[in-house]
Design an enzyme around this catalytic site. Structure first.
Site, PDB file in Angstrom:
ATOM      1  N   GLY A 226      12.625 -24.103  31.038  1.00 57.14           N
ATOM      2  CA  GLY A 226      13.013 -22.703  31.110  1.00 57.14           C
ATOM      3  C   GLY A 226      14.372 -22.342  30.549  1.00 57.14           C
TER       4      GLY A 226
ATOM      5  N   GLU B  62      11.117 -30.709  32.081  1.00 60.61           N
ATOM      6  CA  GLU B  62      10.107 -30.288  31.095  1.00 60.61           C
ATOM      7  C   GLU B  62      10.674 -29.182  30.221  1.00 60.61           C
ATOM      8  OE1 GLU B  62       6.343 -30.609  34.242  1.00 60.61           O
ATOM      9  OE2 GLU B  62       7.364 -28.712  33.958  1.00 60.61           O
ATOM     10  N   LEU B  63      11.422 -29.548  29.194  1.00 58.56           N
ATOM     11  CA  LEU B  63      12.025 -28.517  28.346  1.00 58.56           C
ATOM     12  C   LEU B  63      11.245 -28.347  27.048  1.00 58.56           C
ATOM     13  CD1 LEU B  63      15.885 -29.089  28.633  1.00 58.56           C
ATOM     14  CD2 LEU B  63      14.551 -27.197  29.579  1.00 58.56           C
ATOM     15  N   GLY B  64      11.015 -27.099  26.691  1.00 59.12           N
ATOM     16  CA  GLY B  64      10.352 -26.789  25.433  1.00 59.12           C
ATOM     17  C   GLY B  64      11.279 -26.008  24.519  1.00 59.12           C
ATOM     18  N   ARG B  65      11.451 -24.725  24.845  1.00 59.69           N
ATOM     19  CA  ARG B  65      12.201 -23.808  23.989  1.00 59.69           C
ATOM     20  C   ARG B  65      13.594 -24.335  23.616  1.00 59.69           C
ATOM     21  NH1 ARG B  65      11.254 -18.358  23.864  1.00 59.69           N
ATOM     22  NH2 ARG B  65      10.178 -18.566  25.857  1.00 59.69           N
TER      23      ARG B  65
ATOM     24  N   ARG C 230       5.914 -13.560  18.597  1.00 59.10           N
ATOM     25  CA  ARG C 230       6.886 -13.172  19.631  1.00 59.10           C
ATOM     26  C   ARG C 230       7.407 -11.732  19.530  1.00 59.10           C
ATOM     27  NH1 ARG C 230       9.749 -15.630  22.769  1.00 59.10           N
ATOM     28  NH2 ARG C 230      11.649 -14.919  21.735  1.00 59.10           N
TER      29      ARG C 230
ATOM     30  N   TYR D  33       6.302  -9.872  22.825  1.00 60.03           N
ATOM     31  CA  TYR D  33       7.339  -9.723  23.852  1.00 60.03           C
ATOM     32  C   TYR D  33       8.444  -8.769  23.412  1.00 60.03           C
ATOM     33  CZ  TYR D  33       5.558 -14.462  25.010  1.00 60.03           C
ATOM     34  OH  TYR D  33       4.790 -15.555  25.283  1.00 60.03           O
TER      35      TYR D  33
ATOM     36  N   CYS E  28      -3.267  -5.412   9.444  1.00 63.82           N
ATOM     37  CA  CYS E  28      -3.687  -4.031   9.681  1.00 63.82           C
ATOM     38  C   CYS E  28      -3.509  -3.666  11.140  1.00 63.82           C
ATOM     39  CB  CYS E  28      -5.119  -3.844   9.223  1.00 63.82           C
ATOM     40  SG  CYS E  28      -5.220  -4.104   7.467  1.00 63.82           S
ATOM     41  N   GLU E  29      -2.261  -3.498  11.523  1.00 68.23           N
ATOM     42  CA  GLU E  29      -1.926  -3.109  12.880  1.00 68.23           C
ATOM     43  C   GLU E  29      -0.451  -2.708  12.886  1.00 68.23           C
ATOM     44  OE1 GLU E  29      -3.318  -5.382  16.163  1.00 68.23           O
ATOM     45  OE2 GLU E  29      -1.514  -4.966  17.322  1.00 68.23           O
TER      46      GLU E  29
HETATM   47  C1  LIG Z   1       6.088 -23.646  29.490  1.00 65.95           C
HETATM   48  C2  LIG Z   1       6.449 -24.608  30.528  1.00 65.95           C
HETATM   49  C3  LIG Z   1       7.576 -25.412  30.378  1.00 65.95           C
HETATM   50  C4  LIG Z   1       8.532 -25.277  29.228  1.00 65.95           C
HETATM   51  O1  LIG Z   1       9.219 -24.075  29.285  1.00 65.95           O
HETATM   52  P1  LIG Z   1      10.439 -23.780  28.285  1.00 65.95           P
HETATM   53  O2  LIG Z   1      10.905 -22.432  28.686  1.00 65.95           O
HETATM   54  O3  LIG Z   1       9.878 -23.785  26.910  1.00 65.95           O
HETATM   55  O4  LIG Z   1      11.466 -24.829  28.490  1.00 65.95           O
HETATM   56  C5  LIG Z   1       7.838 -26.350  31.363  1.00 65.95           C
HETATM   57  N1  LIG Z   1       7.030 -26.488  32.448  1.00 65.95           N
HETATM   58  C6  LIG Z   1       5.944 -25.710  32.610  1.00 65.95           C
HETATM   59  C7  LIG Z   1       5.109 -25.897  33.824  1.00 65.95           C
HETATM   60  C8  LIG Z   1       5.614 -24.750  31.673  1.00 65.95           C
HETATM   61  O5  LIG Z   1       4.553 -23.974  31.866  1.00 65.95           O
END
Ligand SMILES: *Cc1c(COP(=O)(O)O)cnc(C)c1O
Length: 393
Positions: free
Chosen positions: A218, A250-253, A289, A293, A319-320
């Site tokens: 997050g 659990e990092l993504g972004r 995005r 959003y 086309c939107e």
């Molecule tokens: C999407 C998600 C993440 C990653 O979130 P980021 O904001 O991208 O870091 C981690 N854990 C869970 C359960 C998620 O659904």
């Protein structure tokens, strides 16, 4: 990313070689972010994972794996991406509020960790033979103060188990539970909600005697103004985690968003009496995005007509009317046929791209430094038109 001049040359070379739209990632930036995360948690027994839904390219997942990361998946598709990246099953964490019974049967003896989202899901797992370690996803009822679509920890949100249900579920003792999981949303730029949620779940962990915890992801990046203050996070959050035998992250972004940019070609500059539109060769099909959003992404014009700036809409060819990349932005007018770059799209960019208007999905390239100079390599080729119709019977 490298300096602007170098960047322009590189981008033009990439666009000429592989066409546009094309996603471009910086290996250097990804590695820098990996080391930042390791620094933040250096005093903790960290098990970091990369959230594959942010970017599912196996060549990217592989980079995280090579640097000690596991993977967080939300589907069998992402499990498959991890296998292409050769991620060890035992280092895969499975998340999701809608894991189907079929998926559970397929992955139950494979993944290392499962975050259980509900009592109903707990029941299914307790009937199935599995080698995974189980965590209960707690809904801490905390406002992440982010976009409502990516806010997941409020009690009205569909995710997690309410704290007053934990006693009942744990007393069933039909599954061996290792700890709690918490993830309150994405693009969170204040430390406060993290502290509220994590301290709550740390207290719960102590109450139930768990020595492992999963604190989700997050972390918010800087799209425009604000980003998460990593030092403040380290000072305020990390002390809560010192006593745990294992802290799963659990990092993504944060890991990948600023490491990616999108290159698009200017097809038209359309001047109406009311507005000027820069029409690109990709829009909400390649980058959802802004349309979804109302997200802000910095846009740069590589080849301006002049240095004068105007208020313009940067749009796609779909086309939107919602097909927008940047709305009423103060920018130079680009030359037709030149390139525009959209920044901070490494996360939830390609992975949310789609075939709307029957547009093939873009290519992906990685830029890396070798012997003091930058080079690039294709890591996903552009989709062919025929591939979009492969499923037709
Ligand atoms: C999407 C998600 C993440 C990653 O979130 P980021 O904001 O991208 O870091 C981690 N854990 C869970 C359960 C998620 O659904």
């Amino acid at each position: 990313m490298p300096s602007t001049l170098l960047e322009k040359e590189l981008i033009e070379a990439i666009a000429k070689t592989y066409g546009t739209p094309v996603y471009v990632y910086s290996r250097e930036e990804i590695l820098k972010r990996i080391s930042t995360v390791k620094d933040v948690f250096s005093s903790v027994n960290l098990f970091p994972t990369f959230a594959c839904k942010a970017n599912n390219n196996p060549r990217i997942i592989e980079m995280f794996k090579d640097n000690g990361f596991g993977a967080d998946i939300v589907s069998i598709g992402e499990y498959h991406a991890c296998k292409l990246a050769d991620v060890d099953d035992k280092k895969i964490v499975w998340n999701g509020n809608g894991k189907t019974r079929k998926e559970i049967e397929i992955l139950s003896k494979k993944v290392g960790y499962v975050n259980i989202d509900s009592e109903e899901e707990y029941e299914i797992w307790s009937e199935i033979d599995s080698s995974a370690e189980f965590f209960l996803r707690v809904n801490p009822d905390v406002d992440a103060k982010t976009h409502p679509h990516i806010s997941t920890g409020l009690k009205k949100s569909k995710f997690g188990i309410q704290t007053d249900e934990i006693d009942r579920i744990l007393s069933k003792k039909r599954l061996n539970i290792s700890g709690f999981h918490v993830h309150i949303g994405s693009q969170i730029t204040d430390v406060e909600p993290f502290e509220e949620a994590i301290s709550k779940v740390v207290d719960l962990s102590k109450k139930y005697g768990f020595s492992k915890i999963n604190i989700g992801g997050g972390w918010g990046i800087k799209y425009k103004d604000k980003e998460l203050d990593i030092l403040e996070y380290k000072e305020r959050i990390v002390p809560y985690l010192k006593d745990f035998k294992m802290v799963i992250l659990e990092l993504g972004r944060y890991m990948i968003a600023p490491a990616g940019l999108l290159v698009l070609k200017v097809e038209y500059v359309k001047k109406t009496r009311h507005k000027t539109f820069v029409v690109l060769d990709g829009g909400m099909n390649v980058l959802m995005r802004p349309a979804m959003y109302n997200a802000y992404h910095e846009v740069n014009v590589l080849d301006p007509e002049s240095s004068e700036k105007y208020i313009i809409d940067v749009v796609g060819p779909l086309c939107e009317s919602g097909d927008i990349i940047a709305f009423e932005r103060n920018l130079e007018i680009p030359k037709v046929g030149s390139y525009v770059i959209v920044r901070d799209v490494g996360a939830y960019g390609y992975s949310m791209s789609n075939n709307y208007n029957s547009m093939p999905r873009p290519a992906e390239v990685i830029v890396y430094e070798e012997n003091g100079k930058y080079d690039f390599r294709l890591i996903r080729r552009r989709e062919e038109i025929e591939e979009m119709f492969k499923t037709i019977v």
